[in-house]
Design an enzyme around this catalytic site. Structure first.
Site, short mmCIF file in Angstrom:
data_model
loop_
_atom_site.label_atom_id
_atom_site.label_comp_id
_atom_site.label_asym_id
_atom_site.label_seq_id
_atom_site.Cartn_x
_atom_site.Cartn_y
_atom_site.Cartn_z
N GLY A 26 24.57 1.16 9.66
CA GLY A 26 23.21 0.72 9.96
C GLY A 26 22.48 0.05 8.81
N ASP A 59 23.87 4.83 16.21
CA ASP A 59 24.91 5.74 15.70
C ASP A 59 24.70 6.04 14.22
OD1 ASP A 59 25.62 3.18 14.71
OD2 ASP A 59 27.68 3.89 14.41
N ASP A 107 27.22 -2.29 15.96
CA ASP A 107 28.41 -1.65 15.39
C ASP A 107 28.37 -0.14 15.61
OD1 ASP A 107 29.39 -4.05 14.20
OD2 ASP A 107 27.97 -3.80 12.56
N ARG A 133 24.25 -5.25 4.29
CA ARG A 133 25.47 -5.51 3.52
C ARG A 133 25.27 -5.15 2.04
NH1 ARG A 133 27.51 -11.43 4.47
NH2 ARG A 133 27.12 -10.74 6.60
N ASP A 160 21.79 -0.72 19.13
CA ASP A 160 22.46 -1.03 17.89
C ASP A 160 23.83 -1.61 18.30
OD1 ASP A 160 23.14 -0.74 15.05
OD2 ASP A 160 24.52 0.79 15.78
N SER A 214 23.59 -6.32 11.38
CA SER A 214 24.69 -7.23 11.05
C SER A 214 24.35 -8.71 11.21
CB SER A 214 25.91 -6.92 11.91
OG SER A 214 26.94 -7.84 11.61
N ASN A 220 26.65 -10.76 11.35
CA ASN A 220 27.77 -11.25 12.16
C ASN A 220 27.55 -11.00 13.65
OD1 ASN A 220 29.66 -12.20 10.05
ND2 ASN A 220 29.57 -10.07 9.37
P1 B16 Z 1 27.13 -7.40 8.12
P2 B16 Z 1 24.64 -2.11 13.06
C1 B16 Z 1 25.45 -2.68 10.61
O1 B16 Z 1 25.49 -2.94 11.97
C2 B16 Z 1 26.62 -1.81 10.18
O2 B16 Z 1 26.50 -0.52 10.77
C3 B16 Z 1 26.59 -1.66 8.67
O3 B16 Z 1 27.69 -0.88 8.26
C4 B16 Z 1 26.65 -3.05 8.04
O4 B16 Z 1 26.56 -2.95 6.62
C5 B16 Z 1 25.48 -3.89 8.55
O5 B16 Z 1 25.55 -3.96 9.98
C6 B16 Z 1 25.51 -5.31 8.01
O6 B16 Z 1 26.60 -5.97 8.57
O7 B16 Z 1 27.76 -7.25 6.78
O8 B16 Z 1 28.09 -7.78 9.21
O9 B16 Z 1 25.92 -8.32 8.08
O10 B16 Z 1 25.23 -0.75 13.08
O11 B16 Z 1 23.18 -2.17 12.61
O12 B16 Z 1 24.89 -2.88 14.33
MG MG Z 2 25.63 1.10 14.08
#
Ligand code: B16
Ligand code: MG
Length: 216
Positions: free
Chosen positions: A46, A170, A10, A49, A8, A116, A118
């Site tokens: 996780g 996480d 973030d 958005r 993962d 994400s 991003n």
């Molecule tokens: P984005 P991960 C997740 O990343 C984040 O934990 C989660 O809080 C967020 O809403 C999701 O990515 C979408 O992210 O808005 O940047 O597309 O923990 O799966 O790496």
């Molecule tokens: Mg995460």
């Protein structure tokens, strides 16, 4: 024998989880929502958005149309992306680079499995883009964790079976997703007390992976 580790992003590799929280908090403040807390943010880990936005909107009786919700999610993302401007290798969590190097020595493949959208930008800014054999992220998926889609796509890109992969996560949604996909799950940080996890550690840095039977 494990053939790949799917990370993962973030909260496992990078400290961006805190930046997500601050951006959602800023949006909540703009909407006059004063009760959005860190505990609410833990549930956002996780998940996608739009699913994260719903967790903020639980805190207000105001009803928003789908179009307005898209605008709100875009607004949060603009705040979040702005906060990523200064992101660098210094924002990688402790022990990450050493663990990736350990896996390379063991000839164990590595992949990203992140919700994400991003992800490409974060990997670029932190300088770890070329450290992975496959990248699966929110840009590849239609379903949010706890659906296993993001991890199954990562396994597919690696050419491996789910049972040959271990996921490091996480978030509770992510641990559930790994188990739903038939993979091993290692819970770190906020997910550490998740009973579904096969292995648990405070962080990658504090995990005694050298003595873990997964890699023997
Ligand atoms: P984005 P991960 C997740 O990343 C984040 O934990 C989660 O809080 C967020 O809403 C999701 O990515 C979408 O992210 O808005 O940047 O597309 O923990 O799966 O790496
Ligand atoms: Mg995460």
């Amino acid at each position: 024998m494990i053939k790949a580790v799917i990370f993962d992003l973030d909260g496992v590799l990078v400290t961006t989880d805190e930046l997500h929280y601050l951006a959602w908090k800023s949006l909540a403040d703009d909407l006059g929502i004063t009760t959005f807390t860190k505990e609410d943010n833990v549930r956002q880990r996780g998940v996608s958005r739009m699913a994260s936005l719903e967790i903020v909107l639980e805190k207000t009786p105001t009803k928003y149309t789908d179009e307005q919700k898209l605008e709100l999610a875009e607004k949060k993302n603009t705040i979040y992306v702005k906060s990523l401007e200064g992101l660098s290798a210094e924002d990688l969590l402790p022990g990450v680079k050493d663990f990736i190097a350990f896996l390379k020595v063991k000839s164990i493949k590595t992949a990203i499995g992140s919700a994400s959208k991003n992800t490409p930008m974060i990997l670029e800014k932190t300088g770890i883009k070329y450290d992975f054999d496959a990248i699966s992220c929110g840009l590849d998926t239609t379903k949010s964790k706890p659906d296993p889609e993001v991890f199954l796509i990562a396994a597919q890109k690696l050419g491996l079976k789910p049972t040959e992969c271990v996921v490091i996560e996480d978030s509770d949604a992510g641990i559930q997703a790994a188990k739903n996909g038939g993979m091993y799950a290692v819970a770190v940080g906020a997910a550490m007390n998740n009973p579904l996890a096969d292995y648990k550690a405070e962080s990658i840095d504090s995990w005694d992976y050298r003595n873990c039977d997964l890699f023997m």
